[in-house]
Design an enzyme around this catalytic site. Structure first.
Site, PDB file in Angstrom:
ATOM      1  N   ALA A 123     -20.991  -1.371  72.080  1.00  0.00           N
ATOM      2  CA  ALA A 123     -21.895  -0.997  70.981  1.00  0.00           C
ATOM      3  C   ALA A 123     -23.326  -0.995  71.496  1.00  0.00           C
ATOM      4  CB  ALA A 123     -21.718  -1.964  69.822  1.00  0.00           C
ATOM      5  N   GLN A 280      -6.551  41.793  86.057  1.00  0.00           N
ATOM      6  CA  GLN A 280      -7.486  41.104  86.944  1.00  0.00           C
ATOM      7  C   GLN A 280      -8.615  40.406  86.192  1.00  0.00           C
ATOM      8  OE1 GLN A 280      -8.394  44.230  89.774  1.00  0.00           O
ATOM      9  NE2 GLN A 280      -6.901  43.420  91.217  1.00  0.00           N
ATOM     10  N   GLU A 365     -22.115   9.215  76.478  1.00  0.00           N
ATOM     11  CA  GLU A 365     -22.447   8.610  77.784  1.00  0.00           C
ATOM     12  C   GLU A 365     -23.509   9.421  78.521  1.00  0.00           C
ATOM     13  OE1 GLU A 365     -18.967   7.093  79.807  1.00  0.00           O
ATOM     14  OE2 GLU A 365     -18.100   6.613  77.858  1.00  0.00           O
TER      15      GLU A 365
HETATM   16  C1  FAD Z   1     -17.501  10.838  69.607  1.00  0.00           C
HETATM   17  C2  FAD Z   1     -18.614   9.935  70.073  1.00  0.00           C
HETATM   18  C3  FAD Z   1     -18.296   8.691  70.614  1.00  0.00           C
HETATM   19  C4  FAD Z   1     -19.305   7.830  71.026  1.00  0.00           C
HETATM   20  N1  FAD Z   1     -18.987   6.572  71.495  1.00  0.00           N
HETATM   21  C5  FAD Z   1     -19.977   5.678  71.769  1.00  0.00           C
HETATM   22  C6  FAD Z   1     -19.663   4.326  72.128  1.00  0.00           C
HETATM   23  O1  FAD Z   1     -18.498   3.941  72.243  1.00  0.00           O
HETATM   24  N2  FAD Z   1     -20.686   3.451  72.325  1.00  0.00           N
HETATM   25  C7  FAD Z   1     -21.989   3.821  72.219  1.00  0.00           C
HETATM   26  O2  FAD Z   1     -22.854   2.977  72.395  1.00  0.00           O
HETATM   27  N3  FAD Z   1     -22.330   5.110  71.894  1.00  0.00           N
HETATM   28  C8  FAD Z   1     -21.352   6.038  71.664  1.00  0.00           C
HETATM   29  N4  FAD Z   1     -21.668   7.336  71.316  1.00  0.00           N
HETATM   30  C9  FAD Z   1     -23.078   7.703  71.206  1.00  0.00           C
HETATM   31  C10 FAD Z   1     -23.528   8.698  72.279  1.00  0.00           C
HETATM   32  O3  FAD Z   1     -23.670   8.060  73.515  1.00  0.00           O
HETATM   33  C11 FAD Z   1     -24.840   9.334  71.753  1.00  0.00           C
HETATM   34  O4  FAD Z   1     -24.484  10.191  70.699  1.00  0.00           O
HETATM   35  C12 FAD Z   1     -25.592  10.100  72.843  1.00  0.00           C
HETATM   36  O5  FAD Z   1     -26.153   9.225  73.787  1.00  0.00           O
HETATM   37  C13 FAD Z   1     -26.705  10.995  72.266  1.00  0.00           C
HETATM   38  O6  FAD Z   1     -27.526  10.298  71.384  1.00  0.00           O
HETATM   39  P1  FAD Z   1     -27.831  10.942  69.952  1.00  0.00           P
HETATM   40  O7  FAD Z   1     -26.544  11.303  69.320  1.00  0.00           O
HETATM   41  O8  FAD Z   1     -28.711  10.013  69.204  1.00  0.00           O
HETATM   42  O9  FAD Z   1     -28.592  12.292  70.252  1.00  0.00           O
HETATM   43  P2  FAD Z   1     -30.156  12.479  70.381  1.00  0.00           P
HETATM   44  O10 FAD Z   1     -30.709  11.491  71.352  1.00  0.00           O
HETATM   45  O11 FAD Z   1     -30.771  12.524  69.022  1.00  0.00           O
HETATM   46  O12 FAD Z   1     -30.272  13.914  71.049  1.00  0.00           O
HETATM   47  C14 FAD Z   1     -30.338  15.150  70.302  1.00  0.00           C
HETATM   48  C15 FAD Z   1     -30.602  16.274  71.297  1.00  0.00           C
HETATM   49  O13 FAD Z   1     -31.881  16.079  71.913  1.00  0.00           O
HETATM   50  C16 FAD Z   1     -31.716  16.079  73.326  1.00  0.00           C
HETATM   51  N5  FAD Z   1     -32.704  15.191  73.924  1.00  0.00           N
HETATM   52  C17 FAD Z   1     -32.960  13.880  73.591  1.00  0.00           C
HETATM   53  N6  FAD Z   1     -33.930  13.410  74.366  1.00  0.00           N
HETATM   54  C18 FAD Z   1     -34.281  14.412  75.216  1.00  0.00           C
HETATM   55  C19 FAD Z   1     -35.237  14.522  76.279  1.00  0.00           C
HETATM   56  N7  FAD Z   1     -35.991  13.509  76.645  1.00  0.00           N
HETATM   57  N8  FAD Z   1     -35.311  15.721  76.915  1.00  0.00           N
HETATM   58  C20 FAD Z   1     -34.520  16.758  76.576  1.00  0.00           C
HETATM   59  N9  FAD Z   1     -33.614  16.698  75.583  1.00  0.00           N
HETATM   60  C21 FAD Z   1     -33.503  15.546  74.926  1.00  0.00           C
HETATM   61  C22 FAD Z   1     -30.288  15.634  73.571  1.00  0.00           C
HETATM   62  O14 FAD Z   1     -29.817  16.034  74.844  1.00  0.00           O
HETATM   63  C23 FAD Z   1     -29.574  16.327  72.434  1.00  0.00           C
HETATM   64  O15 FAD Z   1     -29.344  17.651  72.800  1.00  0.00           O
HETATM   65  C24 FAD Z   1     -20.673   8.221  70.925  1.00  0.00           C
HETATM   66  C25 FAD Z   1     -20.973   9.498  70.400  1.00  0.00           C
HETATM   67  C26 FAD Z   1     -19.961  10.339  69.981  1.00  0.00           C
HETATM   68  C27 FAD Z   1     -20.330  11.692  69.431  1.00  0.00           C
END
Ligand code: FAD
Length: 386
Positions: A123, A280, A365
């Site tokens: 988490a 192809q 990740e």
């Molecule tokens: C099915 C699923 C399972 C998951 N499991 C886990 C888990 O077990 N444990 C856990 O801790 N987390 C988990 N996650 C969380 C996951 O790691 C995050 O969703 C991920 O790191 C992205 O964060 P966010 O969703 O807040 O997106 P945001 O950070 O809000 O990003 C939104 C967009 O902005 C882009 N962005 C953000 N910052 C930048 C930047 N500096 N430059 C350019 N682009 C940027 C991102 O690439 C993305 O396209 C899970 C997520 C999902 C969907």
């Protein structure tokens, strides 16, 4: 590093056969139930699948990184939900303990995780800490022999079914970024810990994901991983460096399976008086997919061997995760194309499900954008000799 070729060969053969004979026929049921049946979970326990990455002294198989990715190429050639059932125990849900846990912590939790009696979960993510993973708002306040946790975690894989959570929280008040973060083990049943309803997702039905809430959740101070405050983010980076290679391998198996299914389909499907696989333009998609799968496997294996040799794989692990997850998305798209209409209709093929399932690989990740930034940062740092 491969420790015993014959033993590994037997394990890989066992996984390959099991995935084909047992899991492939179950994929639709798992999707419909949105659950992995307990009878299957029992089989996974009996086969030792939960303990692949946990050291032998704690009841696991203690696979090296190379062995783990080879096994991951096999186990992931079925619906994502099936391998995700064991995936947190063989990855993010146990690795913080493996990397930095004290002897007592390892002895207490790892054998139960290796046996599949406890399901682990990591988490880290929060509503305000996604790509900016160090922006953790969850707090851990020391009060006597206990820490009091308050906060909310978001999108946590296996949270609805997990028994043990690795939780990252801010133990140093008013600290910012990665400093002042600590990692804790929190057991289900601890008053003040609550998991939310499993989300409705785009795919990966059967792999539950939910929020986790801490409301004055009181945990014993000895649950601080490694017994040291303020190093939680370092621990998590160790977890993620290994996990990125593991996940890259888990992105490669579905691509192998999708290409297999697509080739089968194009050989059977007749149009213009012949198999569409004879055309192809279809063969170009086969060639591109196979080439990318080969590239993915090669880079993952090289990085895994480097990690086993004790080399720093921060850059290569990031490149592998970025390439393999994007590659899998491209193969999924081509596979739908090779199936034609049947690729879009779930009544006619499993490709529609794979297409949805693998979309998450480019997000969790570390999104592809975060990996691009990380790769560029590390390359540019080396380039300028800093
Ligand atoms: C099915 C699923 C399972 C998951 N499991 C886990 C888990 O077990 N444990 C856990 O801790 N987390 C988990 N996650 C969380 C996951 O790691 C995050 O969703 C991920 O790191 C992205 O964060 P966010 O969703 O807040 O997106 P945001 O950070 O809000 O990003 C939104 C967009 O902005 C882009 N962005 C953000 N910052 C930048 C930047 N500096 N430059 C350019 N682009 C940027 C991102 O690439 C993305 O396209 C899970 C997520 C999902 C969907």
């Amino acid at each position: 590093m491969i420790r015993n070729t014959e033993k590994l060969h037997n394990l890989l053969n066992d996984v390959r056969t099991y995935v084909r004979e047992r899991w492939h026929p179950l994929e639709n049921t798992v999707e419909e139930l949105d659950d992995v049946p307990e009878s299957i979970v029992d089989e996974l326990r009996e086969r030792g699948f939960f303990g692949w990455s946990i050291p032998e002294e704690y009841g696991g198989l203690g696979l090296t990184t190379e062995e783990l990715v080879l096994a991951a190429f096999e186990i992931s050639q079925a619906s994502v939900a099936l391998r995700a059932r064991v995936g947190t125990n063989t990855g993010i849900g146990s690795e913080a303990l493996v990397a930095d846990g004290t002897q007592i912590q390892k002895q207490r939790w790892l054998p139960l995780m290796a046996a599949g009696k406890l399901t682990g979960s990591l988490a880290l993510t929060e509503p305000e800490a996604g790509s900016e993973a160090t922006n953790v708002q969850t707090t851990a306040r020391l009060e006597g022999n206990h820490y009091i946790l308050n906060g909310q975690k978001r999108y946590i894989t296996n949270a609805p079914i997990a028994d043990v959570f690795t939780v990252v929280a801010r133990s140093e008040p008013n600290s910012k970024g990665s400093s002042g973060l600590s990692a804790f083990i929190v057991e289900r049943g601890t008053p003040g810990l609550r998991t939310g309803q499993a989300y409705k997702k785009m795919g990966q039905e059967g792999a539950p994901v939910s929020d986790v809430f801490f409301e004055d959740c009181r945990i014993p101070a000895e649950n601080l991983i490694g017994g040291q405050e303020g190093v939680g983010f370092k621990t998590i980076m160790k977890v993620l460096n290994k996990q990125r290679l593991h996940l890259a391998a888990l992105c490669t198996g579905p691509a192998i399976r999708m290409l297999d299914l697509a080739i089968d389909h194009t050989q059977k499907r007749q149009q213009f008086g012949q198999s569409v696989g004879n055309f192809q333009l279809i063969q170009a998609m086969v060639a591109d997919s196979q080439t990318e799968i080969y590239a993915s496997k090669s880079m993952i294996l090289e990085a895994a061997r480097a990690r086993d040799e004790g080399k720093d794989v921060s850059l290569s692990a990031s490149m592998c995760k970025y390439f393999a997850s994007e590659m899998c998305g491209r193969v999924a798209d081509r596979a739908v194309q090779m199936f034609g209409g049947a690729g879009y209709i779930s009544d006619f093929s499993t490709i529609e499900r794979y297409y949805r399932d693998v979309r998450a690989f480019r997000i969790y990740e570390g999104t592809s954008q975060i990996h691009q930034l990380n790769i560029a940062k590390l390359v540019l740092r080396n380039h300028s000799g800093l």
